[in-house]
Design a protein around this motif. Structure first.
Motif: not given
Length: 127
Positions: A89-107
């Protein structure tokens, strides 16, 4: 939508738990941290450094989740699911929300940087 106090506490606990787990993994992967040889013990690779970076990442994650209620709700909704389902579910969510993925990766980048500088194996990327 406001989350209940219980859900808020769960989100904060989850963020802190993730930081603690990441910290424990790094600490376990750095047995040379106590070595006397400076070549094996790079500067700023002590348990205190790890704790400081991990707490900063946890605090930043908590602030992000509180300021992004939809993301907070998503991660809170995963509680109690089997680990493989959470991962999917996290993988799917991150694929659908690249901005969130980038934010959390940066954090979490400071923790990744510390692991890389101190010789620990790199952490897996956020799916």
């Amino acid at each position: 939508m406001l989350l209940s106090a219980r859900a808020g506490r769960r989100a904060v606990a989850g963020a802190m738990g993730a930081g603690a787990i990441a910290g424990a993994m790094l600490f376990g992967a750095l047995p040379s941290a106590m070595a006397d040889d400076p070549a094996l013990n790079p500067p700023n690779c002590t348990a205190a450094d790890l704790a400081g970076v991990a707490s900063g990442v946890s605090a930043s994650t908590s602030a992000y989740l509180f300021s992004h209620p939809d993301v907070n709700y998503f991660f809170t909704s995963l509680e109690g699911l089997p680990r493989d389902e959470v991962r999917s579910q996290v993988s799917t969510y991150m694929d659908q929300n690249p901005g969130v993925k980038a934010d959390l990766t940066g954090i979490r980048q400071p923790l990744v940087d510390l692991k890389n500088r101190c010789g620990a194996p790199p952490a897996p990327a956020i799916p």
